[in-house]
Design a protein around this motif. Structure first.
Motif, PDB file in Angstrom:
ATOM      1  N   LYS A 235       8.863  21.102  -7.387  1.00  0.00           N
ATOM      2  CA  LYS A 235       8.880  22.474  -7.309  1.00  0.00           C
ATOM      3  C   LYS A 235       7.720  22.960  -8.064  1.00  0.00           C
ATOM      4  O   LYS A 235       7.355  22.260  -9.124  1.00  0.00           O
ATOM      5  N   PRO A 236       7.258  24.268  -7.953  1.00  0.00           N
ATOM      6  CA  PRO A 236       7.660  25.012  -6.886  1.00  0.00           C
ATOM      7  C   PRO A 236       6.979  24.653  -5.558  1.00  0.00           C
ATOM      8  O   PRO A 236       6.028  24.140  -5.266  1.00  0.00           O
ATOM      9  N   LYS A 237       7.796  24.769  -4.454  1.00  0.00           N
ATOM     10  CA  LYS A 237       7.346  24.624  -2.945  1.00  0.00           C
ATOM     11  C   LYS A 237       7.018  25.916  -2.336  1.00  0.00           C
ATOM     12  O   LYS A 237       8.147  26.963  -2.150  1.00  0.00           O
ATOM     13  N   THR A 238       5.736  26.362  -2.237  1.00  0.00           N
ATOM     14  CA  THR A 238       5.716  27.738  -1.747  1.00  0.00           C
ATOM     15  C   THR A 238       4.960  27.871  -0.249  1.00  0.00           C
ATOM     16  O   THR A 238       4.473  28.786   0.002  1.00  0.00           O
ATOM     17  N   GLY A 325       0.965   8.081  -2.115  1.00  0.00           N
ATOM     18  CA  GLY A 325       1.996   9.098  -1.799  1.00  0.00           C
ATOM     19  C   GLY A 325       1.327  10.515  -1.724  1.00  0.00           C
ATOM     20  O   GLY A 325       0.743  11.077  -2.299  1.00  0.00           O
ATOM     21  N   VAL A 326       1.513  11.056  -0.346  1.00  0.00           N
ATOM     22  CA  VAL A 326       0.680  12.498  -0.068  1.00  0.00           C
ATOM     23  C   VAL A 326       1.489  13.417  -0.887  1.00  0.00           C
ATOM     24  O   VAL A 326       0.900  14.648  -1.358  1.00  0.00           O
ATOM     25  N   THR A 327       2.830  13.349  -1.464  1.00  0.00           N
ATOM     26  CA  THR A 327       3.221  14.504  -2.326  1.00  0.00           C
ATOM     27  C   THR A 327       2.973  14.299  -3.810  1.00  0.00           C
ATOM     28  O   THR A 327       3.075  15.062  -4.773  1.00  0.00           O
ATOM     29  N   LYS A 328       2.297  12.985  -4.249  1.00  0.00           N
ATOM     30  CA  LYS A 328       2.057  12.796  -5.726  1.00  0.00           C
ATOM     31  C   LYS A 328       0.423  13.125  -5.987  1.00  0.00           C
ATOM     32  O   LYS A 328      -0.368  12.916  -5.238  1.00  0.00           O
ATOM     33  N   LYS A 362      -8.642  26.205   9.442  1.00  0.00           N
ATOM     34  CA  LYS A 362      -7.069  26.706   9.278  1.00  0.00           C
ATOM     35  C   LYS A 362      -6.630  25.535   8.656  1.00  0.00           C
ATOM     36  O   LYS A 362      -5.369  25.508   7.842  1.00  0.00           O
ATOM     37  N   ALA A 363      -6.693  24.244   9.136  1.00  0.00           N
ATOM     38  CA  ALA A 363      -6.080  23.077   8.625  1.00  0.00           C
ATOM     39  C   ALA A 363      -6.272  22.813   7.211  1.00  0.00           C
ATOM     40  O   ALA A 363      -5.416  22.515   6.285  1.00  0.00           O
ATOM     41  N   LEU A 364      -7.550  23.082   6.817  1.00  0.00           N
ATOM     42  CA  LEU A 364      -7.749  22.979   5.444  1.00  0.00           C
ATOM     43  C   LEU A 364      -6.822  24.005   4.438  1.00  0.00           C
ATOM     44  O   LEU A 364      -6.300  23.786   3.390  1.00  0.00           O
ATOM     45  N   GLY A 365      -6.700  25.335   5.090  1.00  0.00           N
ATOM     46  CA  GLY A 365      -5.708  26.303   4.646  1.00  0.00           C
ATOM     47  C   GLY A 365      -4.347  25.889   4.517  1.00  0.00           C
ATOM     48  O   GLY A 365      -3.505  25.945   3.465  1.00  0.00           O
ATOM     49  N   ARG A 366      -3.828  25.203   5.734  1.00  0.00           N
ATOM     50  CA  ARG A 366      -2.607  24.678   5.501  1.00  0.00           C
ATOM     51  C   ARG A 366      -2.170  23.610   4.498  1.00  0.00           C
ATOM     52  O   ARG A 366      -1.326  23.623   3.878  1.00  0.00           O
ATOM     53  N   LEU A 367      -3.253  22.788   4.347  1.00  0.00           N
ATOM     54  CA  LEU A 367      -3.123  21.692   3.443  1.00  0.00           C
ATOM     55  C   LEU A 367      -3.179  22.160   2.118  1.00  0.00           C
ATOM     56  O   LEU A 367      -2.159  21.587   1.321  1.00  0.00           O
ATOM     57  N   THR A 368      -3.981  23.019   1.758  1.00  0.00           N
ATOM     58  CA  THR A 368      -4.282  23.300   0.281  1.00  0.00           C
ATOM     59  C   THR A 368      -2.839  24.224  -0.081  1.00  0.00           C
ATOM     60  O   THR A 368      -2.723  24.177  -1.090  1.00  0.00           O
ATOM     61  N   ALA A 369      -2.440  24.942   0.955  1.00  0.00           N
ATOM     62  CA  ALA A 369      -1.414  25.647   0.532  1.00  0.00           C
ATOM     63  C   ALA A 369      -0.278  24.994   0.030  1.00  0.00           C
ATOM     64  O   ALA A 369       0.569  25.389  -0.999  1.00  0.00           O
ATOM     65  N   TRP A 370       0.109  23.997   0.843  1.00  0.00           N
ATOM     66  CA  TRP A 370       1.065  23.202   0.681  1.00  0.00           C
ATOM     67  C   TRP A 370       0.893  22.319  -0.570  1.00  0.00           C
ATOM     68  O   TRP A 370       1.903  22.318  -1.542  1.00  0.00           O
ATOM     69  N   LEU A 374       2.824  22.638  -4.568  1.00  0.00           N
ATOM     70  CA  LEU A 374       3.622  22.031  -5.101  1.00  0.00           C
ATOM     71  C   LEU A 374       3.539  22.222  -6.590  1.00  0.00           C
ATOM     72  O   LEU A 374       4.216  21.647  -7.374  1.00  0.00           O
ATOM     73  N   HIS A 375       2.504  22.451  -6.987  1.00  0.00           N
ATOM     74  CA  HIS A 375       1.768  22.594  -8.345  1.00  0.00           C
ATOM     75  C   HIS A 375       1.519  23.894  -9.047  1.00  0.00           C
ATOM     76  O   HIS A 375       1.066  24.030 -10.172  1.00  0.00           O
ATOM     77  N   GLY A 376       2.105  24.951  -8.157  1.00  0.00           N
ATOM     78  CA  GLY A 376       1.909  26.293  -8.478  1.00  0.00           C
ATOM     79  C   GLY A 376       0.718  27.054  -8.691  1.00  0.00           C
ATOM     80  O   GLY A 376       0.249  27.843  -9.186  1.00  0.00           O
ATOM     81  N   GLY A 377      -0.093  26.304  -7.753  1.00  0.00           N
ATOM     82  CA  GLY A 377      -1.550  26.914  -7.843  1.00  0.00           C
ATOM     83  C   GLY A 377      -1.592  27.994  -6.698  1.00  0.00           C
ATOM     84  O   GLY A 377      -1.183  27.809  -5.572  1.00  0.00           O
ATOM     85  N   ASN A 378      -2.544  28.778  -7.032  1.00  0.00           N
ATOM     86  CA  ASN A 378      -2.595  30.317  -6.342  1.00  0.00           C
ATOM     87  C   ASN A 378      -4.236  29.865  -5.445  1.00  0.00           C
ATOM     88  O   ASN A 378      -5.121  29.681  -6.215  1.00  0.00           O
ATOM     89  N   PRO A 379      -4.214  29.679  -4.366  1.00  0.00           N
ATOM     90  CA  PRO A 379      -5.325  29.399  -3.776  1.00  0.00           C
ATOM     91  C   PRO A 379      -6.386  30.388  -3.903  1.00  0.00           C
ATOM     92  O   PRO A 379      -7.668  30.000  -3.746  1.00  0.00           O
TER      93      PRO A 379
END
Length: 438
Positions: A235-238, A325-328, A362-370, A374-379
């Motif tokens: 969390k959070p997952k945005t 791990g991609v989520t870590k 757009k792929a950079l946008g998708r990846l960084t958004a996700w 996960l860590h509450g970051g605002n792009p």
């Protein structure tokens, strides 16, 4: 001072949960033979390391002013770079290679290798940086399947301040040419460009980030239960998780890297890079390019694993980079001084003059958004990172950076290239959109 350093260094560096698709490991394949050699290319890849020799009798203290290798036949390779003994020594000079295409026998023009001079590296004081195996290196260059090579390294001439030529800077000691065969039976036909690749080049394909040329949907599999559970609980997952090609999907040889994983506390920022490997690859070749970079980082440069946390190709496909791990929050080796609490994303290619495709942006946008989500970051936001030491910021200094930054924001370098750097505003906009921000 910052502007002076940047110019004087001159370093040429949808749904709430979308399951990632995993490509199968690259198959072992018999490789074309070579005159005078009975064995086939290794399916797992290989590296030829050749010492450079003086090309002239013009010498400066401790080093020949020009070193290289004359044209020669070699075992087949697809990626080339130059390394030297001391990672803290800068190469003040020009590194150029010519290669012979294995299929046609034609020799290329001279091509420049971008000098790293340490900016893509583990942070000072870390065990990875302190390893006796770490070497200085140029960026690797993807040249396609080749069986001949010529290289020259010429030291920079220094002026005496009165317009007259003075002595050249000494070249680093222990210069070696590294010829990397990525293995895995790569597709070497640049002409066989798919419709998806063509549209990615002109930025017209809205869905190319989920396109893997030459593969059908049965080639993909979902995450392991453990990794999926980890993703859901974070969390959070945005933002939706994009499709990510796993390490096994791009054919990583897990015997190359160190077995242990190193983590940082969280991911507060993303640094965007270009790989500086050139743009002469097809999207079906991207896994081979990544295997080549991986082998070069580990076997030639002495790192524990590939330096980047993620890689993106010209068709907008996203690949897992450093293991753990991609989520870590895996600690990478991508932005010297700022690997803590950050991630590094490399776009395959060189973007000093070439523009990245819309699919890539757009792929950079998708990846960084996700991942930042996960860590509450605002792009579109700012964050503070503490410098581990580099050529822009002293060790220990707290630096205010964009949450999505370019490599040059943390180190005096040309990376990620002028054209890709100019698109970071668009990347931030896409990422904010995918997070549902206004």
């Amino acid at each position: 001072m910052r502007g002076f350093l940047a110019s004087s260094i001159g370093v040429t560096c949808a749904a709430a949960l979308a399951l990632p698709l995993t490509l199968p490991a690259a198959p072992a394949a018999a490789a074309p033979g070579m005159a005078g050699e009975a064995g086939a290319r290794e399916a797992a890849g290989s590296t030829q390391s050749l010492p450079l020799a003086p090309l002239t009798t013009d010498r400066v203290p401790g080093s020949a002013a020009e070193q290289g290798l004359p044209r020669r036949d070699v075992r087949r390779f697809s990626l080339v770079g130059v390394v030297w003994e001391d990672p803290d020594t800068e190469l003040h000079g020009r590194v150029q290679v010519r290669t012979r295409a294995a299929d046609s026998g034609d020799w290329s023009e001279w091509q420049d290798l971008e000098s790293h001079t340490g900016e893509h590296a583990a942070d000072p004081g870390t065990s990875e940086r302190a390893s006796d195996h770490v070497r200085g290196a140029t960026a690797p260059l993807w040249v396609g399947e080749s069986d001949g090579v010529e290289v020259r390294v010429r030291a920079t001439e220094e002026s005496d301040g009165q317009g007259d030529r003075a002595a050249r800077s000494p070249l680093p000691s222990g210069l070696r040419l590294e010829l990397v065969d990525p293995g895995g039976g790569e597709d070497t036909s640049d002409e066989d460009t798919t419709d998806e690749e063509a549209s990615a080049e002109d930025g017209s394909d809205e869905d190319s980030a989920t396109t893997f040329p030459g593969l059908d949907s049965s080639a993909f599999a979902s995450l392991s239960a453990a990794e999926l559970e980890d993703d859901v609980r974070t969390k959070p997952k945005t933002a939706p998780r994009p499709r990510i090609v796993s390490r096994s999907g791009w054919g990583a040889d897990e015997e190359l890297r160190e077995k242990k994983f190193v983590y940082t506390k969280k991911v507060k920022a993303a640094f965007v890079h270009h790989s500086a490997t050139g743009n002469n690859y097809s999207c079906s070749q991207a896994p081979s390019v990544i295997r080549g970079i991986y082998r070069y980082h580990v076997k030639s440069m002495g790192w524990r694993d590939i330096g980047y946390n993620f890689v993106v190709d010209k068709c907008g496909n996203i690949y897992e980079g450093r293991a753990g791990g991609v989520t870590k929050p895996v600690m990478g080796a991508h932005t010297l001084g700022f690997n803590t609490d950050s991630m590094g994303i490399a776009v395959l290619g060189t973007f000093d003059t070439a523009k990245p495709s819309k699919a890539t942006v757009k792929a950079l946008g998708r990846l960084t958004a996700w991942k930042l989500g996960l860590h509450g970051g605002n792009p579109r936001g700012k964050t503070y990172l503490k410098s581990g030491g580099g050529n822009l910021y002293r060790k220990g200094k707290k630096v205010r950076l964009n949450v999505i930054s370019g490599h040059r924001d943390g180190f005096a370098t040309q990376c990620p290239g002028r054209q890709l750097y100019a698109k970071l505003g668009s990347v931030r906009g896409y990422a904010a959109y995918y997070q549902g921000r206004d």
